[in-house]
Design a protein around this motif. Sequence first.
Motif, PDB file in Angstrom:
ATOM      1  N   ILE A  46     -14.795  50.412  26.699  1.00 53.27           N
ATOM      2  CA  ILE A  46     -13.333  50.474  26.655  1.00 53.27           C
ATOM      3  C   ILE A  46     -12.840  51.816  27.146  1.00 53.27           C
ATOM      4  O   ILE A  46     -13.393  52.855  26.778  1.00 53.27           O
ATOM      5  CB  ILE A  46     -12.818  50.236  25.219  1.00 53.27           C
ATOM      6  CG1 ILE A  46     -13.093  48.803  24.800  1.00 53.27           C
ATOM      7  CG2 ILE A  46     -11.332  50.545  25.099  1.00 53.27           C
ATOM      8  CD1 ILE A  46     -12.677  48.476  23.384  1.00 53.27           C
ATOM      9  N   ASP A  47     -11.787  51.784  27.962  1.00 52.15           N
ATOM     10  CA  ASP A  47     -11.050  52.987  28.312  1.00 52.15           C
ATOM     11  C   ASP A  47      -9.971  53.130  27.241  1.00 52.15           C
ATOM     12  O   ASP A  47      -8.996  52.375  27.234  1.00 52.15           O
ATOM     13  CB  ASP A  47     -10.418  52.867  29.698  1.00 52.15           C
ATOM     14  CG  ASP A  47      -9.704  54.134  30.126  1.00 52.15           C
ATOM     15  OD1 ASP A  47      -9.089  54.801  29.256  1.00 52.15           O
ATOM     16  OD2 ASP A  47      -9.732  54.449  31.321  1.00 52.15           O
ATOM     17  N   PRO A  48     -10.136  54.068  26.284  1.00 54.66           N
ATOM     18  CA  PRO A  48      -9.204  54.152  25.169  1.00 54.66           C
ATOM     19  C   PRO A  48      -7.815  54.636  25.559  1.00 54.66           C
ATOM     20  O   PRO A  48      -6.837  54.309  24.884  1.00 54.66           O
ATOM     21  CB  PRO A  48      -9.876  55.137  24.205  1.00 54.66           C
ATOM     22  CG  PRO A  48     -10.772  55.958  25.065  1.00 54.66           C
ATOM     23  CD  PRO A  48     -11.199  55.062  26.195  1.00 54.66           C
ATOM     24  N   LEU A  53     -10.591  46.980  28.454  1.00 54.23           N
ATOM     25  CA  LEU A  53     -11.989  46.693  28.210  1.00 54.23           C
ATOM     26  C   LEU A  53     -12.599  46.200  29.522  1.00 54.23           C
ATOM     27  O   LEU A  53     -12.044  45.302  30.155  1.00 54.23           O
ATOM     28  CB  LEU A  53     -12.135  45.618  27.127  1.00 54.23           C
ATOM     29  CG  LEU A  53     -13.567  45.173  26.861  1.00 54.23           C
ATOM     30  CD1 LEU A  53     -13.927  45.517  25.424  1.00 54.23           C
ATOM     31  CD2 LEU A  53     -13.721  43.697  27.096  1.00 54.23           C
ATOM     32  N   TYR A  54     -13.700  46.813  29.929  1.00 53.21           N
ATOM     33  CA  TYR A  54     -14.429  46.401  31.129  1.00 53.21           C
ATOM     34  C   TYR A  54     -15.656  45.650  30.669  1.00 53.21           C
ATOM     35  O   TYR A  54     -16.460  46.172  29.899  1.00 53.21           O
ATOM     36  CB  TYR A  54     -14.802  47.620  31.976  1.00 53.21           C
ATOM     37  CG  TYR A  54     -13.575  48.216  32.621  1.00 53.21           C
ATOM     38  CD1 TYR A  54     -13.233  47.892  33.921  1.00 53.21           C
ATOM     39  CD2 TYR A  54     -12.725  49.043  31.902  1.00 53.21           C
ATOM     40  CE1 TYR A  54     -12.078  48.400  34.504  1.00 53.21           C
ATOM     41  CE2 TYR A  54     -11.573  49.550  32.472  1.00 53.21           C
ATOM     42  CZ  TYR A  54     -11.256  49.233  33.767  1.00 53.21           C
ATOM     43  OH  TYR A  54     -10.114  49.722  34.332  1.00 53.21           O
ATOM     44  N   LEU A  55     -15.806  44.421  31.133  1.00 53.09           N
ATOM     45  CA  LEU A  55     -16.821  43.511  30.630  1.00 53.09           C
ATOM     46  C   LEU A  55     -17.604  42.896  31.777  1.00 53.09           C
ATOM     47  O   LEU A  55     -17.024  42.344  32.713  1.00 53.09           O
ATOM     48  CB  LEU A  55     -16.143  42.403  29.814  1.00 53.09           C
ATOM     49  CG  LEU A  55     -16.999  41.236  29.355  1.00 53.09           C
ATOM     50  CD1 LEU A  55     -17.993  41.691  28.300  1.00 53.09           C
ATOM     51  CD2 LEU A  55     -16.120  40.126  28.810  1.00 53.09           C
ATOM     52  N   TYR A  56     -18.933  42.986  31.661  1.00 52.95           N
ATOM     53  CA  TYR A  56     -19.811  42.319  32.624  1.00 52.95           C
ATOM     54  C   TYR A  56     -19.964  40.867  32.203  1.00 52.95           C
ATOM     55  O   TYR A  56     -20.306  40.570  31.060  1.00 52.95           O
ATOM     56  CB  TYR A  56     -21.170  43.013  32.654  1.00 52.95           C
ATOM     57  CG  TYR A  56     -22.271  42.208  33.289  1.00 52.95           C
ATOM     58  CD1 TYR A  56     -22.213  41.846  34.640  1.00 52.95           C
ATOM     59  CD2 TYR A  56     -23.371  41.806  32.555  1.00 52.95           C
ATOM     60  CE1 TYR A  56     -23.230  41.119  35.215  1.00 52.95           C
ATOM     61  CE2 TYR A  56     -24.401  41.085  33.133  1.00 52.95           C
ATOM     62  CZ  TYR A  56     -24.324  40.743  34.463  1.00 52.95           C
ATOM     63  OH  TYR A  56     -25.330  40.022  35.035  1.00 52.95           O
ATOM     64  N   ASP A  72      -6.913  43.562  28.920  1.00 51.81           N
ATOM     65  CA  ASP A  72      -5.904  44.453  28.356  1.00 51.81           C
ATOM     66  C   ASP A  72      -6.031  44.367  26.838  1.00 51.81           C
ATOM     67  O   ASP A  72      -5.791  43.305  26.258  1.00 51.81           O
ATOM     68  CB  ASP A  72      -4.525  43.999  28.821  1.00 51.81           C
ATOM     69  CG  ASP A  72      -3.399  44.880  28.326  1.00 51.81           C
ATOM     70  OD1 ASP A  72      -3.590  45.630  27.347  1.00 51.81           O
ATOM     71  OD2 ASP A  72      -2.312  44.808  28.924  1.00 51.81           O
ATOM     72  N   THR A  73      -6.420  45.464  26.180  1.00 46.41           N
ATOM     73  CA  THR A  73      -6.648  45.411  24.736  1.00 46.41           C
ATOM     74  C   THR A  73      -5.355  45.547  23.931  1.00 46.41           C
ATOM     75  O   THR A  73      -5.385  45.424  22.710  1.00 46.41           O
ATOM     76  CB  THR A  73      -7.663  46.481  24.282  1.00 46.41           C
ATOM     77  OG1 THR A  73      -7.154  47.775  24.578  1.00 46.41           O
ATOM     78  CG2 THR A  73      -9.011  46.268  24.954  1.00 46.41           C
ATOM     79  N   LYS A  74      -4.225  45.766  24.599  1.00 42.62           N
ATOM     80  CA  LYS A  74      -2.943  45.782  23.881  1.00 42.62           C
ATOM     81  C   LYS A  74      -2.555  44.374  23.454  1.00 42.62           C
ATOM     82  O   LYS A  74      -1.954  44.168  22.414  1.00 42.62           O
ATOM     83  CB  LYS A  74      -1.840  46.403  24.753  1.00 42.62           C
ATOM     84  CG  LYS A  74      -2.042  47.887  25.037  1.00 42.62           C
ATOM     85  CD  LYS A  74      -0.928  48.474  25.861  1.00 42.62           C
ATOM     86  CE  LYS A  74      -0.919  48.054  27.274  1.00 42.62           C
ATOM     87  NZ  LYS A  74      -1.828  48.635  28.199  1.00 42.62           N
ATOM     88  N   LEU A  79      -7.115  40.308  32.547  1.00 42.93           N
ATOM     89  CA  LEU A  79      -6.276  40.620  33.704  1.00 42.93           C
ATOM     90  C   LEU A  79      -6.789  39.862  34.928  1.00 42.93           C
ATOM     91  O   LEU A  79      -7.968  39.513  34.999  1.00 42.93           O
ATOM     92  CB  LEU A  79      -6.284  42.125  33.956  1.00 42.93           C
ATOM     93  CG  LEU A  79      -5.746  42.985  32.806  1.00 42.93           C
ATOM     94  CD1 LEU A  79      -5.889  44.469  33.127  1.00 42.93           C
ATOM     95  CD2 LEU A  79      -4.301  42.647  32.510  1.00 42.93           C
ATOM     96  N   PRO A  80      -5.925  39.618  35.909  1.00 36.56           N
ATOM     97  CA  PRO A  80      -6.360  38.846  37.086  1.00 36.56           C
ATOM     98  C   PRO A  80      -7.357  39.572  37.985  1.00 36.56           C
ATOM     99  O   PRO A  80      -8.074  38.944  38.750  1.00 36.56           O
ATOM    100  CB  PRO A  80      -5.052  38.565  37.829  1.00 36.56           C
ATOM    101  CG  PRO A  80      -4.081  39.563  37.325  1.00 36.56           C
ATOM    102  CD  PRO A  80      -4.508  39.946  35.943  1.00 36.56           C
TER     103      PRO A  80
END
Length: 185
Positions: A46-48, A53-56, A72-74, A79-80
């Motif tokens: 996660i980029d806080p 969140l970046y997920l493989y 988007d963790t908000k 995201l597209p």
Amino acid sequence: IYVSTNNDESESKDIQSSNKIIVIDGSNKEITTPVNTTESPGIMDIDPKLRKLYLYVGNESDPANNHIIIMDTKNDKILPTNFRINNSVSSIAINPNKSKVYVADDSGHITIFDSKKDSVVKRIGVTESESINDLIVDPKTNKVYIAAADGKRLFVMDESYKISNVNGGYSDLGTILAIDPNTHR
């Protein structure tokens, strides 16, 4: 708390856990609505600052479908934008100070993403014949430390993407990394 699940046999009666991100509210320990992914989810970070969140997600037997998705963790929405990764991902590390996401794959390469623009910055070959096992970012120096899968080589990448070997005379260094941002050790 974000949990990647790729097991069809969930013990929970409320959640079919296949190909989902389970979001757990840390304050009350309740599971929120699971987020569906297109493929089997795996390594993530996660980029806080940007709350992404970046997920493989992918399948080792079909590398053409491997990619990085962004959530988007908000609002816990996928995201597209997504990025194809032609190999299995072994590690993801994020430097929120520089808005960079580092994704290591099993071909010995690191793909660097700009997390503000959601775009690829660069793809760099680190090792020629083996995969990378782990990555970690020192948030104070902005250096990225890279452990080769054989446990015999450790590399460091600076902000200009120059990679140096930092074994220091050791021949068996291990493959999992951690760093104390206060002491840089």
